[in-house]
Design a protein around this motif. Structure first.
Motif, PDB file in Angstrom:
ATOM      1  N   SER A 178       0.847  -1.195   0.000  1.00  0.00           N
ATOM      2  CA  SER A 178       0.000   0.000   0.000  1.00  0.00           C
ATOM      3  C   SER A 178       0.882   1.244   0.000  1.00  0.00           C
ATOM      4  O   SER A 178       2.070   1.195   0.335  1.00  0.00           O
ATOM      5  CB  SER A 178      -0.930   0.018   1.217  1.00  0.00           C
ATOM      6  N   GLY A 179       0.277   2.361  -0.407  1.00  0.00           N
ATOM      7  CA  GLY A 179       0.979   3.628  -0.392  1.00  0.00           C
ATOM      8  C   GLY A 179       2.244   3.631  -1.221  1.00  0.00           C
ATOM      9  O   GLY A 179       2.296   3.082  -2.323  1.00  0.00           O
ATOM     10  N   LYS A 180       3.295   4.225  -0.684  1.00  0.00           N
ATOM     11  CA  LYS A 180       4.564   4.361  -1.394  1.00  0.00           C
ATOM     12  C   LYS A 180       5.154   3.016  -1.767  1.00  0.00           C
ATOM     13  O   LYS A 180       5.725   2.848  -2.860  1.00  0.00           O
ATOM     14  CB  LYS A 180       5.546   5.164  -0.539  1.00  0.00           C
ATOM     15  N   GLN A 181       5.016   2.034  -0.875  1.00  0.00           N
ATOM     16  CA  GLN A 181       5.543   0.699  -1.162  1.00  0.00           C
ATOM     17  C   GLN A 181       4.883   0.119  -2.405  1.00  0.00           C
ATOM     18  O   GLN A 181       5.547  -0.476  -3.265  1.00  0.00           O
ATOM     19  CB  GLN A 181       5.305  -0.221   0.037  1.00  0.00           C
ATOM     20  N   ALA A 182       3.564   0.276  -2.534  1.00  0.00           N
ATOM     21  CA  ALA A 182       2.850  -0.231  -3.705  1.00  0.00           C
ATOM     22  C   ALA A 182       3.263   0.529  -4.956  1.00  0.00           C
ATOM     23  O   ALA A 182       3.403  -0.069  -6.034  1.00  0.00           O
ATOM     24  CB  ALA A 182       1.342  -0.111  -3.480  1.00  0.00           C
ATOM     25  N   GLU A 183       3.455   1.830  -4.833  1.00  0.00           N
ATOM     26  CA  GLU A 183       3.861   2.642  -5.984  1.00  0.00           C
ATOM     27  C   GLU A 183       5.200   2.172  -6.530  1.00  0.00           C
ATOM     28  O   GLU A 183       5.374   1.983  -7.740  1.00  0.00           O
ATOM     29  CB  GLU A 183       3.944   4.113  -5.578  1.00  0.00           C
ATOM     30  N   ILE A 184       6.161   1.984  -5.628  1.00  0.00           N
ATOM     31  CA  ILE A 184       7.503   1.572  -6.054  1.00  0.00           C
ATOM     32  C   ILE A 184       7.469   0.182  -6.680  1.00  0.00           C
ATOM     33  O   ILE A 184       8.052  -0.052  -7.748  1.00  0.00           O
ATOM     34  CB  ILE A 184       8.482   1.608  -4.865  1.00  0.00           C
ATOM     35  N   LEU A 185       6.777  -0.754  -6.029  1.00  0.00           N
ATOM     36  CA  LEU A 185       6.729  -2.114  -6.565  1.00  0.00           C
ATOM     37  C   LEU A 185       6.041  -2.134  -7.923  1.00  0.00           C
ATOM     38  O   LEU A 185       6.503  -2.806  -8.854  1.00  0.00           O
ATOM     39  CB  LEU A 185       6.002  -3.035  -5.587  1.00  0.00           C
ATOM     40  N   PHE A 186       4.951  -1.400  -8.055  1.00  0.00           N
ATOM     41  CA  PHE A 186       4.261  -1.330  -9.343  1.00  0.00           C
ATOM     42  C   PHE A 186       5.189  -0.794 -10.427  1.00  0.00           C
ATOM     43  O   PHE A 186       5.264  -1.357 -11.532  1.00  0.00           O
ATOM     44  CB  PHE A 186       3.023  -0.433  -9.236  1.00  0.00           C
ATOM     45  N   LEU A 187       5.891   0.299 -10.144  1.00  0.00           N
ATOM     46  CA  LEU A 187       6.770   0.907 -11.142  1.00  0.00           C
ATOM     47  C   LEU A 187       7.920  -0.028 -11.505  1.00  0.00           C
ATOM     48  O   LEU A 187       8.334  -0.090 -12.665  1.00  0.00           O
ATOM     49  CB  LEU A 187       7.294   2.246 -10.622  1.00  0.00           C
ATOM     50  N   GLN A 188       8.433  -0.773 -10.531  1.00  0.00           N
ATOM     51  CA  GLN A 188       9.504  -1.722 -10.815  1.00  0.00           C
ATOM     52  C   GLN A 188       9.003  -2.893 -11.657  1.00  0.00           C
ATOM     53  O   GLN A 188       9.655  -3.291 -12.633  1.00  0.00           O
ATOM     54  CB  GLN A 188      10.117  -2.224  -9.508  1.00  0.00           C
ATOM     55  N   LEU A 189       7.847  -3.433 -11.289  1.00  0.00           N
ATOM     56  CA  LEU A 189       7.288  -4.548 -12.045  1.00  0.00           C
ATOM     57  C   LEU A 189       6.913  -4.110 -13.462  1.00  0.00           C
ATOM     58  O   LEU A 189       7.143  -4.837 -14.434  1.00  0.00           O
ATOM     59  CB  LEU A 189       6.059  -5.114 -11.332  1.00  0.00           C
ATOM     60  N   MET A 190       6.346  -2.918 -13.586  1.00  0.00           N
ATOM     61  CA  MET A 190       5.949  -2.445 -14.905  1.00  0.00           C
ATOM     62  C   MET A 190       7.163  -2.096 -15.761  1.00  0.00           C
ATOM     63  O   MET A 190       7.119  -2.224 -16.993  1.00  0.00           O
ATOM     64  CB  MET A 190       5.026  -1.239 -14.791  1.00  0.00           C
ATOM     65  N   THR A 191       8.244  -1.679 -15.129  1.00  0.00           N
ATOM     66  CA  THR A 191       9.484  -1.430 -15.876  1.00  0.00           C
ATOM     67  C   THR A 191       9.982  -2.732 -16.496  1.00  0.00           C
ATOM     68  O   THR A 191      10.315  -2.782 -17.689  1.00  0.00           O
ATOM     69  CB  THR A 191      10.563  -0.839 -14.957  1.00  0.00           C
ATOM     70  N   ASP A 192      10.033  -3.790 -15.694  1.00  0.00           N
ATOM     71  CA  ASP A 192      10.434  -5.095 -16.231  1.00  0.00           C
ATOM     72  C   ASP A 192       9.478  -5.534 -17.346  1.00  0.00           C
ATOM     73  O   ASP A 192       9.899  -6.055 -18.384  1.00  0.00           O
ATOM     74  CB  ASP A 192      10.422  -6.148 -15.119  1.00  0.00           C
ATOM     75  N   HIS A 193       8.188  -5.312 -17.105  1.00  0.00           N
ATOM     76  CA  HIS A 193       7.154  -5.707 -18.066  1.00  0.00           C
ATOM     77  C   HIS A 193       7.354  -4.979 -19.394  1.00  0.00           C
ATOM     78  O   HIS A 193       7.289  -5.583 -20.469  1.00  0.00           O
ATOM     79  CB  HIS A 193       5.784  -5.368 -17.478  1.00  0.00           C
ATOM     80  N   HIS A 194       7.602  -3.682 -19.334  1.00  0.00           N
ATOM     81  CA  HIS A 194       7.812  -2.897 -20.552  1.00  0.00           C
ATOM     82  C   HIS A 194       9.075  -3.330 -21.294  1.00  0.00           C
ATOM     83  O   HIS A 194       9.092  -3.365 -22.523  1.00  0.00           O
ATOM     84  CB  HIS A 194       7.912  -1.411 -20.202  1.00  0.00           C
ATOM     85  N   LYS A 195      10.133  -3.659 -20.552  1.00  0.00           N
ATOM     86  CA  LYS A 195      11.368  -4.092 -21.210  1.00  0.00           C
ATOM     87  C   LYS A 195      11.119  -5.368 -22.021  1.00  0.00           C
ATOM     88  O   LYS A 195      11.591  -5.508 -23.153  1.00  0.00           O
ATOM     89  CB  LYS A 195      12.473  -4.317 -20.180  1.00  0.00           C
TER      90      LYS A 195
END
Length: 244
Positions: A178-195
């Motif tokens: 939740s909160g900042k932790q969820a934001e960071i994890l989402f952005l990291q997972l989506m970065t891998d996904h986009h690559k």
């Protein structure tokens, strides 16, 4: 109330799929019209085969996009940060639209959406082995997830069917954050996904033969590269960075 109005996700994605169907037919008609020029009558009725790069990319990227939409919906409910919620909304809307186009093409070509016995990403390694013009796209996936089996093939793991896809365990972590932790994890997972998505789209831009699909693939490369830059900046603003 403001965040609710900015996230009318269900109806927006449904509209995206409807528009994608219209765009799919229009693109197919445009390409058919081009093919009907003198000397190209045979091309007017030619469709990709079930084992073609065109069909393989359409199937695999539809699955890949579906997870991006899923992750975007998850983070919507795990943070109140408007920047991340807007970014996730854009990804969900765009990729649902593109997924509709890919599935629409498979329908137009009268090809199955799931090919029994075909490994994910197999279309990126055309028969004939190494040295093909699609090899460097596969190289771009090296080290991602469980990519790189004995033959350079991707090995599915914990629900991650293709390079860049999050595992079931990672999706569960995102649902619980939740909160900042969820934001960071989402952005990291989506970065891998986009690559992973960029490497796949590059493969189609080189190997696919349907002009509309090649254009879509090249557009994915450009758009997702831009989003990768944006996610790196968003992570840095939160004191984090992409996963190595």
């Amino acid at each position: 109330m403001t965040s609710t109005k900015q996230w009318v996700a269900g109806s927006a994605v449904a509209l995206a799929l409807l528009l994608a169907g219209v765009a799919t037919v229009a693109s197919a008609r445009d390409d058919t019209a081009d093919a009907k020029q003198p000397g190209a009558a045979a091309a007017a009725v030619r469709v990709p085969g079930p084992d073609s790069a065109d069909a393989g990319f359409a199937r695999d990227m539809a699955v890949h996009h579906q997870q991006a939409v899923e992750m975007s919906f998850i983070v919507r409910d795990r943070t109140q940060d408007e920047e991340v919620r807007r970014f996730a909304y854009d990804i969900a809307n765009t990729q649902a639209n593109q997924r509709g186009m890919l599935l629409g093409w498979l329908d137009l070509w009268e090809l199955p959406k799931v090919a029994a016995g075909q490994e994910p990403m197999g279309w990126m390694t055309p028969r004939g082995g190494h040295g093909t013009h699609g090899d460097h796209a596969m190289d771009g996936m090296a080290g991602m997830g469980d990519a790189g089996g004995p033959d350079g093939a991707f090995t599915a793991h914990d629900g991650a069917l293709m390079p860049g896809m999050a595992t079931r365990t990672e999706l569960d972590r995102l649902r619980k954050a939740s909160g900042k932790q969820a934001e960071i994890l989402f952005l990291q997972l989506m970065t891998d996904h986009h690559k992973g998505g960029v490497a796949m789209a590059r493969g189609c831009a080189e190997l696919c033969t349907v002009k509309a699909e090649k254009r879509l693939a090249q557009g994915m490369v450009e758009a997702q590269q831009s989003e990768l830059d944006a996610m790196a900046q968003m992570l840095a603003a939160r004191g984090a960075k992409p996963r190595s």
